[in-house]
Motif scaffolding. Structure first.
Motif, PDB file in Angstrom:
ATOM      1  N   TYR A 136      15.815   8.538 -19.098  1.00  0.00           N
ATOM      2  CA  TYR A 136      16.006   9.681 -19.986  1.00  0.00           C
ATOM      3  C   TYR A 136      16.299   9.297 -21.436  1.00  0.00           C
ATOM      4  O   TYR A 136      15.843   9.978 -22.358  1.00  0.00           O
ATOM      5  CB  TYR A 136      17.127  10.566 -19.446  1.00  0.00           C
ATOM      6  N   ALA A 137      17.058   8.234 -21.649  1.00  0.00           N
ATOM      7  CA  ALA A 137      17.385   7.832 -23.027  1.00  0.00           C
ATOM      8  C   ALA A 137      16.124   7.426 -23.782  1.00  0.00           C
ATOM      9  O   ALA A 137      15.903   7.853 -24.922  1.00  0.00           O
ATOM     10  CB  ALA A 137      18.396   6.686 -23.010  1.00  0.00           C
ATOM     11  N   ALA A 138      15.295   6.604 -23.139  1.00  0.00           N
ATOM     12  CA  ALA A 138      14.043   6.173 -23.769  1.00  0.00           C
ATOM     13  C   ALA A 138      13.106   7.360 -23.972  1.00  0.00           C
ATOM     14  O   ALA A 138      12.442   7.481 -25.005  1.00  0.00           O
ATOM     15  CB  ALA A 138      13.367   5.105 -22.914  1.00  0.00           C
ATOM     16  N   ALA A 139      13.064   8.245 -22.988  1.00  0.00           N
ATOM     17  CA  ALA A 139      12.195   9.427 -23.075  1.00  0.00           C
ATOM     18  C   ALA A 139      12.600  10.311 -24.246  1.00  0.00           C
ATOM     19  O   ALA A 139      11.747  10.788 -25.006  1.00  0.00           O
ATOM     20  CB  ALA A 139      12.262  10.214 -21.774  1.00  0.00           C
ATOM     21  N   LYS A 140      13.900  10.513 -24.419  1.00  0.00           N
ATOM     22  CA  LYS A 140      14.374  11.366 -25.515  1.00  0.00           C
ATOM     23  C   LYS A 140      13.927  10.819 -26.867  1.00  0.00           C
ATOM     24  O   LYS A 140      13.425  11.559 -27.718  1.00  0.00           O
ATOM     25  CB  LYS A 140      15.901  11.453 -25.480  1.00  0.00           C
ATOM     26  N   GLU A 141      14.101   9.508 -27.070  1.00  0.00           N
ATOM     27  CA  GLU A 141      13.723   8.893 -28.338  1.00  0.00           C
ATOM     28  C   GLU A 141      12.224   9.024 -28.596  1.00  0.00           C
ATOM     29  O   GLU A 141      11.795   9.275 -29.723  1.00  0.00           O
ATOM     30  CB  GLU A 141      14.133   7.414 -28.354  1.00  0.00           C
ATOM     31  N   LEU A 142      11.422   8.867 -27.547  1.00  0.00           N
ATOM     32  CA  LEU A 142       9.969   8.972 -27.702  1.00  0.00           C
ATOM     33  C   LEU A 142       9.535  10.407 -27.994  1.00  0.00           C
ATOM     34  O   LEU A 142       8.624  10.633 -28.786  1.00  0.00           O
ATOM     35  CB  LEU A 142       9.269   8.453 -26.441  1.00  0.00           C
TER      36      LEU A 142
END
Length: 375
Positions: A136-142
């Protein structure tokens, strides 16, 4: 009639024919020398493209010049087509990098002008994959990087899912922090934050960290968790029946004003006095006992002391207002049985909200804590 003799071709005619043939051959040879290398470079470029050597392919297409569609490929076509194939395979990050190379070219064919939008779509699709994989953290940034479609909502959705994952792992602080990052316009997470604090408090209570549990329960803003707070305070008092423990005395004061359990008796046994505080707007009014007062009038904070022996106390008292401001200290010497002390709050200095009276003896042990409301 006699036959006419046949005309013979002279040497000059043969020479002319040979010269023409030589010219044609030379002409053809020169064209081949010009065309063949370009054709070969085009074929080499195609092979380089198939092998994934895209930069090499571009250089070879440049050498192919006008051959077939080489010029279009040089002006963005190679990078664009390669990016599209990568995106189709789900390799969105490399696809975005290839689309970036299209944009970097000084001359780009019109059919490749949407490369910038394609980059955004790549980041969005990659974010979707990360979200599905629970990253989720990586997804949010993308999602935020993409600025594509409903990216903002998706980024907030990632935060909520991440917070829920933290909560499931009992990482309460991380969960609360992450819920707090969610845009309130997308979703008000106050109830979720309250729930996280409540679960955190309950977890601490189970591990017998009653003071920690109280602190977490007190962070709850919308839901009434008074019973949980009182239960945790009572549990702490039961494990720490010590007159010199200020937390014990503070909790006992809170519990007895809440008329909870045996708090009043426990308090009296520890301190040896029966103490009662209240507020009103009269200096000598000991019957009208209130827990709130109007800031438009002078507020009197009364404290009554009862003891069946000849004991006396020297005391110091002050008030802490809702904004954290502390009043001046007031001292009371030789307080005995049936004495009543008081402090006054002038309307000009009254700060609306909850205020708390603290009274200490001459050994700095807490004697009284009384919370009231200034309206």
């Amino acid at each position: 009639t006699p036959k006419q003799p046949k005309e013979k071709k002279g040497k000059g005619g043969k020479v002319a024919l040979i010269i023409i043939l030589i010219v044609v051959v030379l002409a053809l040879g020169g064209g081949a020398a010009y065309v063949v290398p370009k054709y070969l470079n085009y074929n080499k470029a195609e092979e380089a493209y198939k092998d994934g050597r895209i930069d090499d392919a571009v250089e070879l297409y440049k050498k192919a010049g006008w051959m077939k569609d080489a010029e279009t490929k040089v002006n963005g076509g190679v990078y664009y087509e390669y990016a599209a194939s990568l995106a189709e395979e789900g390799n969105y990050i490399d696809a975005a990098a290839s689309y970036e190379k299209v944009i970097a070219l000084e001359t780009v064919a019109d059919e490749y002008k949407d490369a910038a939008d394609k980059i955004k779509e790549c980041y969005y699709n990659n974010a979707s994959d990360k979200m599905e994989a629970k990253e989720y953290a990586a997804a949010k940034e993308l999602f935020l990087k993409s600025e594509y479609s409903d990216y903002s909502d998706k980024a907030n959705e990632c935060l909520i899912k991440q917070a829920e994952a933290y909560l499931a792992d009992k990482k309460f602080e991380d969960a609360i922090k992450t819920y707090g990052e969610v845009d309130s316009k997308y979703k008000d997470c106050t109830k979720k934050i309250d729930s996280a604090y409540t679960k955190w408090g309950s977890s601490l209570y189970k591990s017998k960290d009653y003071k920690g549990a109280v602190e977490k329960y007190e962070q709850v803003t919308k839901k009434d968790v008074t019973d949980k707070i009182n239960k945790a305070k009572a549990a702490y008092v039961k494990d720490h029946k010590d007159r010199s423990d200020e937390t014990t005395m503070s909790y006992l004061c809170d519990l007895r004003y809440a008329d909870y359990g045996s708090a009043e008796d426990d308090y009296t046994k520890l301190i040896g006095w029966t103490v009662e505080s209240f507020v009103n707007d009269k200096l000598d009014d000991y019957k009208n006992k209130k827990t709130s007062a109007d800031s438009s009038k002078t507020i009197y904070v009364h404290t009554m002391y009862l003891n069946e022996n000849d004991a006396s106390m020297s005391l110091k008292g002050y008030v802490i207002y809702s904004d954290g401001t502390k009043s001046n200290d007031i001292t009371f010497g030789e307080v005995k049985d049936r004495y009543t002390t008081w402090m006054s709050i002038d309307p000009s200095s009254a700060i609306k909200g909850e205020a708390t009276l603290y009274v200490y003896d001459d050994t700095d042990k807490l004697v009284e804590k009384f919370t009231f409301t200034i309206k």
